[in-house]
Scaffold this active site. Structure first.
Site, short mmCIF file in Angstrom:
data_model
loop_
_atom_site.label_atom_id
_atom_site.label_comp_id
_atom_site.label_asym_id
_atom_site.label_seq_id
_atom_site.Cartn_x
_atom_site.Cartn_y
_atom_site.Cartn_z
N ARG A 137 -9.53 -12.67 -4.07
CA ARG A 137 -10.41 -12.64 -5.23
C ARG A 137 -10.89 -11.25 -5.62
O ARG A 137 -10.83 -10.87 -6.78
CB ARG A 137 -11.66 -13.49 -5.01
CG ARG A 137 -11.48 -14.96 -5.30
CD ARG A 137 -12.36 -15.76 -4.39
NE ARG A 137 -11.90 -15.56 -3.03
CZ ARG A 137 -10.92 -16.25 -2.47
NH1 ARG A 137 -10.37 -17.24 -3.11
NH2 ARG A 137 -10.51 -16.00 -1.25
N THR A 138 -11.40 -10.50 -4.64
CA THR A 138 -12.03 -9.23 -5.00
C THR A 138 -10.99 -8.30 -5.63
O THR A 138 -11.22 -7.71 -6.68
CB THR A 138 -12.71 -8.59 -3.78
OG1 THR A 138 -13.59 -9.55 -3.21
CG2 THR A 138 -13.51 -7.37 -4.17
N ARG A 158 -12.10 -1.37 -0.14
CA ARG A 158 -12.51 -2.32 0.92
C ARG A 158 -12.01 -1.76 2.24
O ARG A 158 -10.87 -1.34 2.36
CB ARG A 158 -11.91 -3.69 0.67
CG ARG A 158 -12.11 -4.60 1.88
CD ARG A 158 -11.77 -6.03 1.60
NE ARG A 158 -12.76 -6.65 0.73
CZ ARG A 158 -12.80 -7.94 0.47
NH1 ARG A 158 -11.92 -8.76 1.01
NH2 ARG A 158 -13.72 -8.44 -0.33
N HIS A 202 -21.46 -5.85 0.27
CA HIS A 202 -20.44 -6.24 -0.70
C HIS A 202 -21.18 -6.38 -2.03
O HIS A 202 -21.41 -7.49 -2.52
CB HIS A 202 -19.81 -7.56 -0.24
CG HIS A 202 -18.54 -7.93 -0.92
ND1 HIS A 202 -18.09 -7.31 -2.07
CD2 HIS A 202 -17.61 -8.88 -0.61
CE1 HIS A 202 -16.94 -7.87 -2.43
NE2 HIS A 202 -16.64 -8.82 -1.57
N LYS A 205 0.70 6.64 8.48
CA LYS A 205 1.19 7.88 9.10
C LYS A 205 0.04 8.67 9.71
O LYS A 205 0.23 9.80 10.15
CB LYS A 205 1.90 8.74 8.06
CG LYS A 205 3.09 8.09 7.40
CD LYS A 205 3.70 9.04 6.38
CE LYS A 205 4.82 8.38 5.61
NZ LYS A 205 5.23 9.19 4.44
C1 NCD Z 1 -15.87 -12.36 1.31
C2 NCD Z 1 -15.68 -11.02 1.96
O1 NCD Z 1 -14.59 -10.45 1.94
O2 NCD Z 1 -16.68 -10.51 2.48
N1 NCD Z 1 -14.87 -12.69 0.40
C3 NCD Z 1 -14.96 -12.23 -0.88
O3 NCD Z 1 -14.99 -11.05 -1.13
N2 NCD Z 1 -15.05 -13.14 -1.85
C4 NCD Z 1 -16.22 -13.44 2.24
C5 NCD Z 1 -15.30 -13.75 3.39
O4 NCD Z 1 -14.30 -13.08 3.64
O5 NCD Z 1 -15.61 -14.71 4.08
#
Ligand code: NCD
Length: 329
Positions: free
Chosen positions: A77-78, A128, A156, A107
Site C-alpha cells: 500500500r505505502t 522506508r 509512519h 554492494k
Molecule cells: C504498516 C507498516 O508497514 O507499518 N503497513 C502499512 O504501511 N500500511 C503496518 C504493518 O506492516 O503491519
C-alpha cells in the site's frame, strides 16, 4: 538544488514547525511536526484531491517532477499509493520497491550515498527502512524533501495522517471519541504515530494488547502527560461495546528476535462478525493492513469495516503531502 533551512538536525527533537504555509521543501519525518492548523490544511487539500480524482482522474500539477520511492522493507500500500499519488498529479517515479537486493545497497553502499545519488535525479524521496531514526539520517544527507514511510518501530507519519483523516471522514469528528488500539502496540509504528496525532483531540484511549506487546512507556507517558483518559487491558471484551474506533494491528513478526514468543501471541485477537454484534452500530473498524488473522474476512461486507476506504484515503493524503512539499499546494 533547494537550499532550505533544515527543520531539525540529528540532535534536535522534532518540533511543530509545519503550518499551512510551511510545507514547501520540508521533510516529513514525524507526526510531531504537525500543528492542528497544518493537519486541517492537509485534510482540506486531500478533499480537493479526492474531488479532482473523482471528476477527472488526474491533473498536471506535478508534471516534470520526479519522486524516488526507496523501500528497504516490503510494502504494498505505502509504495503503490505514493506512486499512484505522484502519477495522478502528472509526475513520475523512480521505483526502488522490489527489494534493494537489486540496487547498489547490495554492494555495500551506505544509506547516505544512496540518498545523495537519488537526489541528483529527483525532487522528493520517500523512504522506508528497518532502522528507527533512518529517515532523519536520510534527511540530514539530502537537500530535497525526505518523506518517512516507516522507520523500524519508530514512526509512519503519512499512515497516521490517513488514519486520522479516515476517522474524521467516517465519524464526522475527532473529538469525544473512545479509540481502542488493538494488537501489537509495542512494535506497530502506525500505532505510535496515530496515538501522538490523536493527542491533539479530545480522545479517550484504551490500549488492548498481550502483556509482551504493550505500548512502549515513552508513548504511554506522552498520553498521560497530555492528561488523557487512558487504560490498558489484554481483553478486547472490555472495549467492544464502547469503542468508537477499533484500530486493529498485525503482530509484527519481523521485529521479534524470539520466534517462539511470536507464536505465543500471533493469534491473540480475532475481530469476528460474532464479536462485532456487541459493538455499536457506528463503531469503525480500521487496520493499516496487511492483515493476517486479526480480522475475519466475513467482516469486510459490514459497513463498519473501514479498512479498504482507509487505503483509498491514503492516496488522497499522499497526493496532498507531495503537492505541499513540492510547493504546489
Ligand atoms: C504498516 C507498516 O508497514 O507499518 N503497513 C502499512 O504501511 N500500511 C503496518 C504493518 O506492516 O503491519
Amino acid at each position: 538544488m533547494l537550499n532550505r533551512p533544515r527543520i531539525f538536525t540529528l540532535d534536535d527533537a522534532p518540533q511543530q514547525v509545519l503550518n499551512e504555509h510551511g510545507f514547501h521543501g520540508q521533510d516529513i519525518l514525524s507526526v510531531n511536526q504537525f500543528s492542528m492548523a497544518s493537519l486541517e490544511y492537509i485534510f482540506d487539500v486531500a478533499e480537493e484531491m479526492r474531488a479532482m480524482v473523482e471528476q477527472q482522474g488526474g491533473a498536471e500539477l506535478l508534471k516534470g517532477r520526479v519522486l524516488s520511492c526507496l523501500f528497504f522493507e516490503p510494502s504494498t500500500r505505502t509504495s503503490s499509493s505514493f506512486i499512484a499519488a505522484m502519477e495522478r498529479l502528472g509526475g513520475s517515479v523512480i521505483p526502488i520497491t522490489q527489494g534493494v537486493q537489486f540496487s547498489s545497497v547490495s554492494k555495500g553502499e551506505t544509506l547516505h550515498d544512496t540518498i545523495r545519488t537519488l537526489e541528483q535525479y529527483s525532487d522528493v524521496i520517500v523512504l522506508r527502512h528497518p532502522e528507527t531514526g533512518s529517515a532523519k539520517i536520510a534527511a540530514a544527507a539530502a537537500q530535497i524533501p525526505i518523506i518517512n514511510a516507516g522507520d523500524g518501530t519508530g514512526e509512519h507519519p503519512t499512515q497516521a495522517l490517513l488514519d486520522l483523516f479516515t476517522i474524521k471522514e467516517e465519524l464526522g469528528t475527532l473529538d469525544g471519541l473512545h479509540v481502542a488500539m488493538v494488537g501489537d502496540l509495542r512494535y506497530g509504528r502506525t500505532v505510535h504515530s496515530l496515538t501522538q496525532l490523536l493527542l491533539n483531540y479530545d480522545v479517550r484511549f484504551t490500549f488492548v494488547s498481550p502483556e509482551i506487546l504493550r505500548l512502549p512507556l515513552d508513548y504511554m507517558n506522552q498520553v498521560k502527560d497530555a492528561g488523557k483518559n487512558v487504560r490498558e487491558t489484554y481483553n478486547v471484551a472490555d472495549v467492544i461495546g464502547s469503542a468508537d474506533v477499533l484500530y486493529v494491528t498485525r503482530v509484527q513478526k519481523e521485529r521479534f528476535t524470539d520466534l517462539a514468543q511470536y507464536e505465543s501471541v500471533k493469534d491473540y485477537y480475532r475481530i469476528s462478525t460474532e464479536l462485532m454484534e456487541q459493538a455499536k452500530p457506528t463503531t469503525v473498524v480500521m487496520h493499516p493492513l496487511p492483515r493476517v488473522n486479526e480480522i475475519d474476512v466475513r467482516l469486510d461486507s459490514d459497513p463498519r469495516a473501514a479498512y479498504f476506504r482507509q487505503v483509498k484515503n491514503g492516496m488522497y493524503i499522499r497526493m496532498a503531502i507531495l503537492a505541499a512539499v513540492l510547493g504546489k499546494a
